[in-house]
Scaffold this active site. Sequence first.
Site, PDB file in Angstrom:
ATOM      1  N   GLY A  59       0.820  -1.194   0.000  1.00 18.26           N
ATOM      2  CA  GLY A  59       0.000   0.000   0.000  1.00 18.26           C
ATOM      3  C   GLY A  59       0.858   1.250   0.000  1.00 18.26           C
ATOM      4  N   CYS A  60       0.252   2.378  -0.365  1.00 16.31           N
ATOM      5  CA  CYS A  60       1.017   3.624  -0.504  1.00 16.31           C
ATOM      6  C   CYS A  60       1.463   4.178   0.854  1.00 16.31           C
ATOM      7  CB  CYS A  60       0.220   4.648  -1.295  1.00 16.31           C
ATOM      8  SG  CYS A  60      -1.463   4.932  -0.702  1.00 16.31           S
ATOM      9  N   PHE A  61       0.526   4.332   1.796  1.00 18.27           N
ATOM     10  CA  PHE A  61       0.927   4.763   3.138  1.00 18.27           C
ATOM     11  C   PHE A  61       1.911   3.759   3.739  1.00 18.27           C
ATOM     12  CE2 PHE A  61      -2.981   7.541   3.975  1.00 18.27           C
ATOM     13  CZ  PHE A  61      -2.242   8.704   4.136  1.00 18.27           C
TER      14      PHE A  61
END
Length: 329
Positions: free
Chosen positions: A138-140
Amino acid sequence: MQDTKIKAGIVGGAGYTAGELLRILLHHEFVELGSIVSSSNAGNPVYQVHDDLVGETDLTFAAQLQGDEDVVFLCLGHGNSKAWLTKHELPETTHIIDLSNDFRLEVDAEFEGREFVYGLPELNRSRIQQAQSIANPGCFATAIQLALLPLAQAGKLTDDVHVSAITGSTGAGQSLAETVHFSWRTNNVSIYKPFTHQHLGEIGESLAQLQHELDVDIHFIPYRGNFTRGIFASVYTPSDLTQDEARALYQQFYQDAPFTTVSDKEVHLKQVVNTNKCLLHVQKLGKQLLITSVIDNLVKGASGQAVQNMNLLFGLPETTGLGLKAGLF
């Protein structure tokens, strides 16, 4: 190195992550693009949806894959990749790189005879190189893990970790919702999913992979930003390391990571937008060690990292096709 081109297909071809994949793969010297699957756009030119690609390609969206792809990127919404794979059988030899959260956690890594390796190259490079299927982070999670992995490897995560991170509107995808409308988002900042964000699970598993007796809580407050792309994360925790010791630890950990750099100066989003970079800045303030981490949520946080993983799968230099420069002004 590849003697022949890698044939790549994309499922869920109309979304933001697919658009970024197309932008990168159209100029990747070892890739031939096959089917770009979008059930709602089948038969239409790709550039009608991704209009930044006008003049770049004459590809059209397809209703289904051709079936002879070497690698398939799943750019589907969370929960939809499992459903798609249940209905569509791919050859065992076809590599899958999934950009949803369906296979990131250890409990979900095995699916219908496939094992999905967690695709954070700075953590799992050798496993990725041997993998058949990849669960793209995921990005976060990418931004936060890169801020913490060196401490975990050194066994230095001994107290609670606090994270405050803001993301651009593209992180919410293309689906319409109140919080992505211009009139709501512009000149505005808001909190969402405080302390409960879905990326906390994968972050915890990655840190425990390096620090086996990990027993700390991660307190994460995500923010919606009034900009389109990028993640700016402030991560801090009490530490007995000096600033010089901490910086040396980070520089050593990332010395062979081509996209993650420890900066001597404070970092900002414009340095990484449109690139596959992660920039880190480490400083000691009183008892707190503060790590600032910045990435582009659609590139290093999604599609660029997916291409980085593809390069590793096929024995290519990790940076192939990813020589992307930020625009500061």
